[in-house]
Design a protein around this motif. Sequence first.
Motif, PDB file in Angstrom:
ATOM      1  N   ALA A 225      42.761 109.604  14.820  1.00  0.00           N
ATOM      2  CA  ALA A 225      41.351 109.520  15.337  1.00  0.00           C
ATOM      3  C   ALA A 225      40.358 110.009  14.410  1.00  0.00           C
ATOM      4  O   ALA A 225      39.365 110.772  14.628  1.00  0.00           O
ATOM      5  N   ASP A 226      40.526 109.529  13.027  1.00  0.00           N
ATOM      6  CA  ASP A 226      39.624 110.111  11.943  1.00  0.00           C
ATOM      7  C   ASP A 226      38.384 109.157  12.467  1.00  0.00           C
ATOM      8  O   ASP A 226      38.300 108.141  12.697  1.00  0.00           O
ATOM      9  N   PRO A 227      37.041 109.804  11.992  1.00  0.00           N
ATOM     10  CA  PRO A 227      35.711 109.052  12.172  1.00  0.00           C
ATOM     11  C   PRO A 227      36.039 107.891  11.042  1.00  0.00           C
ATOM     12  O   PRO A 227      36.589 108.167   9.987  1.00  0.00           O
ATOM     13  N   VAL A 228      35.324 106.809  11.306  1.00  0.00           N
ATOM     14  CA  VAL A 228      35.230 105.785  10.429  1.00  0.00           C
ATOM     15  C   VAL A 228      34.674 106.021   9.040  1.00  0.00           C
ATOM     16  O   VAL A 228      35.125 105.883   7.831  1.00  0.00           O
ATOM     17  N   GLU A 229      33.911 107.168   8.952  1.00  0.00           N
ATOM     18  CA  GLU A 229      33.224 107.728   7.634  1.00  0.00           C
ATOM     19  C   GLU A 229      34.412 108.492   7.065  1.00  0.00           C
ATOM     20  O   GLU A 229      34.415 108.396   5.633  1.00  0.00           O
ATOM     21  N   GLU A 230      35.158 109.275   7.555  1.00  0.00           N
ATOM     22  CA  GLU A 230      36.266 109.930   6.948  1.00  0.00           C
ATOM     23  C   GLU A 230      37.404 108.866   6.389  1.00  0.00           C
ATOM     24  O   GLU A 230      37.734 109.102   5.304  1.00  0.00           O
ATOM     25  N   THR A 231      37.699 108.113   7.175  1.00  0.00           N
ATOM     26  CA  THR A 231      38.647 106.983   6.814  1.00  0.00           C
ATOM     27  C   THR A 231      38.186 106.343   5.517  1.00  0.00           C
ATOM     28  O   THR A 231      38.861 105.907   4.521  1.00  0.00           O
ATOM     29  N   ALA A 232      36.841 105.836   5.327  1.00  0.00           N
ATOM     30  CA  ALA A 232      36.168 105.168   4.214  1.00  0.00           C
ATOM     31  C   ALA A 232      36.233 106.136   3.032  1.00  0.00           C
ATOM     32  O   ALA A 232      36.642 105.602   2.061  1.00  0.00           O
ATOM     33  N   ARG A 233      35.848 107.477   3.655  1.00  0.00           N
ATOM     34  CA  ARG A 233      36.060 108.081   2.209  1.00  0.00           C
ATOM     35  C   ARG A 233      37.464 108.515   1.605  1.00  0.00           C
ATOM     36  O   ARG A 233      37.551 108.568   0.401  1.00  0.00           O
ATOM     37  N   ARG A 234      38.689 108.542   2.485  1.00  0.00           N
ATOM     38  CA  ARG A 234      39.937 108.651   2.047  1.00  0.00           C
ATOM     39  C   ARG A 234      40.112 107.619   1.290  1.00  0.00           C
ATOM     40  O   ARG A 234      41.200 107.732   0.175  1.00  0.00           O
ATOM     41  N   LEU A 235      39.925 106.333   1.469  1.00  0.00           N
ATOM     42  CA  LEU A 235      40.295 105.189   0.837  1.00  0.00           C
ATOM     43  C   LEU A 235      39.410 104.932  -0.286  1.00  0.00           C
ATOM     44  O   LEU A 235      39.498 103.885  -1.035  1.00  0.00           O
ATOM     45  N   GLY A 236      38.164 105.523  -0.211  1.00  0.00           N
ATOM     46  CA  GLY A 236      37.057 105.174  -1.446  1.00  0.00           C
ATOM     47  C   GLY A 236      36.602 103.874  -1.053  1.00  0.00           C
ATOM     48  O   GLY A 236      36.231 103.164  -2.099  1.00  0.00           O
ATOM     49  N   TRP A 237      36.513 103.601   0.348  1.00  0.00           N
ATOM     50  CA  TRP A 237      35.782 102.336   0.705  1.00  0.00           C
ATOM     51  C   TRP A 237      34.224 102.667   1.383  1.00  0.00           C
ATOM     52  O   TRP A 237      34.087 103.752   1.507  1.00  0.00           O
TER      53      TRP A 237
ATOM     54  N   VAL B 117      31.736 102.463   4.329  1.00  0.00           N
ATOM     55  CA  VAL B 117      31.971 102.316   5.658  1.00  0.00           C
ATOM     56  C   VAL B 117      31.732 100.951   6.156  1.00  0.00           C
ATOM     57  O   VAL B 117      32.747 100.747   6.998  1.00  0.00           O
ATOM     58  N   SER B 118      31.061 100.122   5.709  1.00  0.00           N
ATOM     59  CA  SER B 118      30.835  98.729   6.085  1.00  0.00           C
ATOM     60  C   SER B 118      32.263  98.016   5.556  1.00  0.00           C
ATOM     61  O   SER B 118      32.735  97.276   6.630  1.00  0.00           O
ATOM     62  N   LYS B 119      32.799  98.192   4.753  1.00  0.00           N
ATOM     63  CA  LYS B 119      34.188  97.741   4.483  1.00  0.00           C
ATOM     64  C   LYS B 119      35.094  98.164   5.122  1.00  0.00           C
ATOM     65  O   LYS B 119      36.227  97.381   5.838  1.00  0.00           O
ATOM     66  N   THR B 120      35.201  99.385   5.543  1.00  0.00           N
ATOM     67  CA  THR B 120      36.113 100.026   6.611  1.00  0.00           C
ATOM     68  C   THR B 120      36.299  99.299   7.999  1.00  0.00           C
ATOM     69  O   THR B 120      36.998  99.163   8.524  1.00  0.00           O
ATOM     70  N   LYS B 121      34.868  99.451   8.505  1.00  0.00           N
ATOM     71  CA  LYS B 121      34.757  98.706   9.659  1.00  0.00           C
ATOM     72  C   LYS B 121      35.204  97.286   9.672  1.00  0.00           C
ATOM     73  O   LYS B 121      35.994  96.954  10.793  1.00  0.00           O
TER      74      LYS B 121
END
Length: 182
Positions: free
Chosen positions: A144-156, A158-162
């Motif tokens: 349940a990571d926020p999208v922003e946290e997931t993006a940060r972890r992957l170096g992506w 936010v738009s790419k992550t979504k």
Amino acid sequence: MTDQELLELFLTRSEAAVPALQTQYGPYCRTIAAQFLADSRDVDECLNDVWLSVWRAIPPAIPEHFKGWLAAVVRNRAIAMGRENSRRPPTVDEAALELAPCLPPGNGPEGAAQYRALADAVERFLRAQPKDARIAFVRRYWYADPVEETARRLGWSVSKTKSALFRTRNRLRAQLQKEGFL
């Protein structure tokens, strides 16, 4: 200490088992619980419940993948506490709403067997995904990571992550439809 050594402490009912577990996996478990519980006191209570649950579960349980098993115990307890207390962070509800259209409604009369078959189908689906898409999916919908946290972890971005999450959810929905779950 290895997971096997830690399991051995539990299997022999050593008093050192729970303190060793707390030392080895305390921060990891705290991070997972904090994703599902908004209050730090709830996190502390959740972890105390988890330590007791692990003590009671091993033996007879002997988890093959200890860290993953422990993560599931923490996650399930934290979700249950969030439900009981009605104090969940909004990311939990957001993630559930995003994923809901990809999963069949309710359990129906088949219950546990249908749930296990669905879990196996999702697991097969995730194993077939590219590593980054799989990581993003698990971080968002398991932890349940926020999208922003997931993006940060992957170096992506936010738009790419979504976009990646959207495409993965659509592939999951199509796969589950193909296998007759939806």
